[in-house]
Design a protein around this motif. Structure first.
Motif, PDB file in Angstrom:
ATOM      1  N   GLY A  72       0.812  -1.213   0.000  1.00  0.00           N
ATOM      2  CA  GLY A  72       0.000   0.000   0.000  1.00  0.00           C
ATOM      3  C   GLY A  72       0.843   1.258   0.000  1.00  0.00           C
ATOM      4  O   GLY A  72       0.495   2.253  -0.646  1.00  0.00           O
ATOM      5  N   CYS A  73       1.968   1.229   0.708  1.00  0.00           N
ATOM      6  CA  CYS A  73       2.876   2.374   0.691  1.00  0.00           C
ATOM      7  C   CYS A  73       3.436   2.607  -0.709  1.00  0.00           C
ATOM      8  O   CYS A  73       3.626   3.759  -1.134  1.00  0.00           O
ATOM      9  CB  CYS A  73       4.015   2.161   1.690  1.00  0.00           C
ATOM     10  SG  CYS A  73       3.531   2.363   3.425  1.00  0.00           S
ATOM     11  N   ALA A  74       3.715   1.532  -1.435  1.00  0.00           N
ATOM     12  CA  ALA A  74       4.188   1.665  -2.813  1.00  0.00           C
ATOM     13  C   ALA A  74       3.135   2.343  -3.676  1.00  0.00           C
ATOM     14  O   ALA A  74       3.448   3.232  -4.490  1.00  0.00           O
ATOM     15  CB  ALA A  74       4.552   0.294  -3.377  1.00  0.00           C
ATOM     16  N   VAL A  75       1.877   1.945  -3.506  1.00  0.00           N
ATOM     17  CA  VAL A  75       0.790   2.590  -4.249  1.00  0.00           C
ATOM     18  C   VAL A  75       0.690   4.064  -3.886  1.00  0.00           C
ATOM     19  O   VAL A  75       0.505   4.925  -4.753  1.00  0.00           O
ATOM     20  CB  VAL A  75      -0.540   1.863  -3.973  1.00  0.00           C
ATOM     21  CG1 VAL A  75      -1.702   2.609  -4.620  1.00  0.00           C
ATOM     22  CG2 VAL A  75      -0.497   0.421  -4.487  1.00  0.00           C
ATOM     23  N   GLU A  76       0.829   4.386  -2.611  1.00  0.00           N
ATOM     24  CA  GLU A  76       0.740   5.779  -2.174  1.00  0.00           C
ATOM     25  C   GLU A  76       1.880   6.619  -2.742  1.00  0.00           C
ATOM     26  O   GLU A  76       1.692   7.791  -3.078  1.00  0.00           O
ATOM     27  CB  GLU A  76       0.731   5.856  -0.649  1.00  0.00           C
ATOM     28  CG  GLU A  76       0.537   7.252  -0.085  1.00  0.00           C
ATOM     29  CD  GLU A  76      -0.851   7.838  -0.329  1.00  0.00           C
ATOM     30  OE1 GLU A  76      -1.058   9.021  -0.026  1.00  0.00           O
ATOM     31  OE2 GLU A  76      -1.743   7.104  -0.843  1.00  0.00           O
ATOM     32  N   MET A  77       3.072   6.048  -2.858  1.00  0.00           N
ATOM     33  CA  MET A  77       4.183   6.772  -3.477  1.00  0.00           C
ATOM     34  C   MET A  77       3.847   7.144  -4.922  1.00  0.00           C
ATOM     35  O   MET A  77       4.139   8.265  -5.366  1.00  0.00           O
ATOM     36  CB  MET A  77       5.451   5.926  -3.447  1.00  0.00           C
ATOM     37  CG  MET A  77       6.126   5.826  -2.099  1.00  0.00           C
ATOM     38  SD  MET A  77       7.689   4.910  -2.270  1.00  0.00           S
ATOM     39  CE  MET A  77       7.983   4.434  -0.570  1.00  0.00           C
ATOM     40  N   VAL A  78       3.252   6.221  -5.643  1.00  0.00           N
ATOM     41  CA  VAL A  78       2.869   6.506  -7.029  1.00  0.00           C
ATOM     42  C   VAL A  78       1.803   7.596  -7.071  1.00  0.00           C
ATOM     43  O   VAL A  78       1.863   8.525  -7.888  1.00  0.00           O
ATOM     44  CB  VAL A  78       2.367   5.225  -7.725  1.00  0.00           C
ATOM     45  CG1 VAL A  78       1.707   5.562  -9.064  1.00  0.00           C
ATOM     46  CG2 VAL A  78       3.515   4.254  -7.934  1.00  0.00           C
ATOM     47  N   HIS A  79       0.831   7.484  -6.184  1.00  0.00           N
ATOM     48  CA  HIS A  79      -0.223   8.496  -6.140  1.00  0.00           C
ATOM     49  C   HIS A  79       0.361   9.875  -5.846  1.00  0.00           C
ATOM     50  O   HIS A  79       0.034  10.867  -6.519  1.00  0.00           O
ATOM     51  CB  HIS A  79      -1.246   8.118  -5.070  1.00  0.00           C
ATOM     52  CG  HIS A  79      -2.361   9.109  -4.916  1.00  0.00           C
ATOM     53  ND1 HIS A  79      -3.119   9.549  -5.974  1.00  0.00           N
ATOM     54  CD2 HIS A  79      -2.840   9.746  -3.821  1.00  0.00           C
ATOM     55  CE1 HIS A  79      -4.021  10.406  -5.541  1.00  0.00           C
ATOM     56  NE2 HIS A  79      -3.869  10.559  -4.246  1.00  0.00           N
ATOM     57  N   ALA A  80       1.258   9.942  -4.866  1.00  0.00           N
ATOM     58  CA  ALA A  80       1.890  11.215  -4.516  1.00  0.00           C
ATOM     59  C   ALA A  80       2.684  11.767  -5.690  1.00  0.00           C
ATOM     60  O   ALA A  80       2.630  12.969  -5.986  1.00  0.00           O
ATOM     61  CB  ALA A  80       2.793  11.035  -3.295  1.00  0.00           C
ATOM     62  N   ALA A  81       3.427  10.906  -6.370  1.00  0.00           N
ATOM     63  CA  ALA A  81       4.198  11.344  -7.535  1.00  0.00           C
ATOM     64  C   ALA A  81       3.286  11.920  -8.612  1.00  0.00           C
ATOM     65  O   ALA A  81       3.593  12.942  -9.232  1.00  0.00           O
ATOM     66  CB  ALA A  81       5.003  10.180  -8.101  1.00  0.00           C
ATOM     67  N   SER A  82       2.146  11.276  -8.823  1.00  0.00           N
ATOM     68  CA  SER A  82       1.216  11.757  -9.854  1.00  0.00           C
ATOM     69  C   SER A  82       0.664  13.135  -9.497  1.00  0.00           C
ATOM     70  O   SER A  82       0.443  13.972 -10.372  1.00  0.00           O
ATOM     71  CB  SER A  82       0.078  10.757 -10.050  1.00  0.00           C
ATOM     72  OG  SER A  82      -0.847  10.778  -8.967  1.00  0.00           O
ATOM     73  N   LEU A  83       0.441  13.380  -8.205  1.00  0.00           N
ATOM     74  CA  LEU A  83      -0.069  14.685  -7.779  1.00  0.00           C
ATOM     75  C   LEU A  83       0.981  15.774  -7.958  1.00  0.00           C
ATOM     76  O   LEU A  83       0.667  16.892  -8.389  1.00  0.00           O
ATOM     77  CB  LEU A  83      -0.516  14.621  -6.315  1.00  0.00           C
ATOM     78  CG  LEU A  83      -1.657  13.653  -5.986  1.00  0.00           C
ATOM     79  CD1 LEU A  83      -1.993  13.727  -4.504  1.00  0.00           C
ATOM     80  CD2 LEU A  83      -2.884  13.932  -6.837  1.00  0.00           C
ATOM     81  N   VAL A  84       2.221  15.454  -7.612  1.00  0.00           N
ATOM     82  CA  VAL A  84       3.308  16.431  -7.781  1.00  0.00           C
ATOM     83  C   VAL A  84       3.430  16.830  -9.249  1.00  0.00           C
ATOM     84  O   VAL A  84       3.563  18.016  -9.583  1.00  0.00           O
ATOM     85  CB  VAL A  84       4.639  15.861  -7.258  1.00  0.00           C
ATOM     86  CG1 VAL A  84       5.806  16.779  -7.616  1.00  0.00           C
ATOM     87  CG2 VAL A  84       4.583  15.671  -5.733  1.00  0.00           C
ATOM     88  N   LEU A  85       3.377  15.847 -10.142  1.00  0.00           N
ATOM     89  CA  LEU A  85       3.469  16.140 -11.575  1.00  0.00           C
ATOM     90  C   LEU A  85       2.229  16.875 -12.071  1.00  0.00           C
ATOM     91  O   LEU A  85       2.320  17.818 -12.865  1.00  0.00           O
ATOM     92  CB  LEU A  85       3.657  14.845 -12.360  1.00  0.00           C
ATOM     93  CG  LEU A  85       4.987  14.109 -12.146  1.00  0.00           C
ATOM     94  CD1 LEU A  85       4.970  12.760 -12.868  1.00  0.00           C
ATOM     95  CD2 LEU A  85       6.163  14.958 -12.632  1.00  0.00           C
ATOM     96  N   ASP A  86       1.062  16.458 -11.613  1.00  0.00           N
ATOM     97  CA  ASP A  86      -0.192  17.071 -12.034  1.00  0.00           C
ATOM     98  C   ASP A  86      -0.246  18.553 -11.688  1.00  0.00           C
ATOM     99  O   ASP A  86      -0.862  19.344 -12.387  1.00  0.00           O
ATOM    100  CB  ASP A  86      -1.353  16.327 -11.377  1.00  0.00           C
ATOM    101  CG  ASP A  86      -2.695  16.678 -11.992  1.00  0.00           C
ATOM    102  OD1 ASP A  86      -2.810  16.650 -13.222  1.00  0.00           O
ATOM    103  OD2 ASP A  86      -3.630  16.986 -11.230  1.00  0.00           O
ATOM    104  N   ASP A  87       0.413  18.935 -10.592  1.00  0.00           N
ATOM    105  CA  ASP A  87       0.361  20.322 -10.117  1.00  0.00           C
ATOM    106  C   ASP A  87       1.332  21.255 -10.833  1.00  0.00           C
ATOM    107  O   ASP A  87       1.241  22.478 -10.672  1.00  0.00           O
ATOM    108  CB  ASP A  87       0.673  20.367  -8.608  1.00  0.00           C
ATOM    109  CG  ASP A  87      -0.443  19.770  -7.758  1.00  0.00           C
ATOM    110  OD1 ASP A  87      -1.578  19.690  -8.248  1.00  0.00           O
ATOM    111  OD2 ASP A  87      -0.161  19.387  -6.602  1.00  0.00           O
ATOM    112  N   LEU A  88       2.269  20.707 -11.601  1.00  0.00           N
ATOM    113  CA  LEU A  88       3.307  21.533 -12.225  1.00  0.00           C
ATOM    114  C   LEU A  88       2.710  22.603 -13.153  1.00  0.00           C
ATOM    115  O   LEU A  88       1.633  22.405 -13.718  1.00  0.00           O
ATOM    116  CB  LEU A  88       4.264  20.655 -13.030  1.00  0.00           C
ATOM    117  CG  LEU A  88       5.243  19.794 -12.224  1.00  0.00           C
ATOM    118  CD1 LEU A  88       5.948  18.808 -13.151  1.00  0.00           C
ATOM    119  CD2 LEU A  88       6.264  20.670 -11.500  1.00  0.00           C
TER     120      LEU A  88
END
Length: 318
Positions: A72-88
């Motif tokens: 689940g932590c691995a999934v959350e890392m991906v989710h967090a990465a997607s948000l960081v990129l989405d906000d650029l």
């Protein structure tokens, strides 16, 4: 939902957050600025819905809790990465995420990109090293998460949103993009839970159906939230969809809310076929919806319609 289950969810979130802090990739000792940005991007307060789905699905299918938390932590890392990129600035150009300044504003655009890449790499490294899983299960989990990120998943959905969003699109076309952008990671979260538990392919397919429907519903709710005027209330920028073709724009708030209901009903039927009528996973979904509508199991139509006119708060999509 019982107070015991709420306490249980709070305990799971605490355990996920504690473990996430341990397994988060650590930059070189001289790169404290990158470490601070990594923690800002991944450890920012959130409901941890996706890792919760992984953990509860795995446990209720007979899997290891500790392995499920790592997955689940691995999934959350991906989710967090997607948000960081989405906000650029080159994407949504957002300024607020989870009630805090976006990573690129606080730490720089260059560092934000590196945070996303580091989190994506860390997710794969974490899945590859879960000791309770067989080598075959680890590879399967990595393949599932990689597929969710790729051009038939988050990347494809984001590209369609960026390039196709401003143009006129039909409901089916928008829904397909929503499924890639939001549904793919929900699917990965629950399917990896099934991998941790070693379930057969038929169960995995039913889990995917549940997650795909849930993803559609949550994306539509997020689109409704985007019409709010108060960004502080929901913890992120609003009005991001004003120049995009969305289902809300085509069907209106009430039509969208009825569509949400149908997605949630289909998701619930899939869960019932696997776990029975009153599963913990259904309770988790009801709790996530209830954070907007107030406690209700299942969410009645009038609450969805009320939400369409006056959504209360963010539902944990971030």
């Amino acid at each position: 939902m019982s107070s015991d289950f709420k306490l249980s969810l709070a305990d799971y979130r605490k355990r996920i957050d504690e473990r996430l802090g341990v397994v988060l990739p650590t930059p070189l000792p001289s790169q404290g600025a990158l470490e601070r940005a990594m923690r800002a991007g991944v450890m920012a307060p959130g409901k941890r819905l996706r890792p919760l789905i992984t953990v509860i699905a795995a446990e209720d299918l007979g899997g290891s809790t500790s392995a499920a938390i790592d997955a689940g932590c691995a999934v959350e890392m991906v989710h967090a990465a997607s948000l960081v990129l989405d906000d650029l600035p080159c994407m949504d150009n957002a300024t607020l995420r989870r009630g805090l300044a976006t990573v690129h504003l606080e730490h720089g655009e260059d560092t934000a990109v590196l945070v996303a890449v580091g989190a994506l790499a860390g997710s794969t490294q974490l899945l590859a090293g879960i000791p309770e899983l067989s080598a075959e299960a680890r590879l399967e989990a990595i393949a599932i998460l990689s597929r969710a990120v790729g051009v038939r998943g988050l990347v494809g959905g984001q590209f369609e949103d960026l390039r196709g969003g401003p143009s006129k699109r039909g409901v089916a076309e928008i829904a397909a993009a929503n499924g890639l952008k939001t549904g793919s990671l929900f699917s990965a979260a629950v399917e990896i839970g099934g991998v941790v538990a070693g379930v057969r392919d038929g169960v995995k397919a039913e889990l995917r159906t549940f997650a795909e429907e849930l993803g559609h519903a949550f994306q539509l709710m997020d689109d409704l939230l985007d019409g709010r005027k108060d960004a502080a209330e929901i913890g992120k920028d609003v009005g991001q969809d004003r120049n995009k073709s969305t289902i809300v724009a085509l069907m209106g708030p009430q039509g969208t809310s009825r569509r949400i209901e149908r997605h949630m009903a289909t998701a619930g039927r899939s869960l019932a076929r696997i776990f029975g009528e009153r599963s913990r996973l259904q309770g988790l979904v009801d709790h996530a919806i209830g954070s907007v509508f107030g406690p209700a199991t299942p969410v009645p139509a009038r609450r969805v319609e009320d939400f369409a006119e006056n959504p209360a708060q963010e539902i944990g999509l971030a």
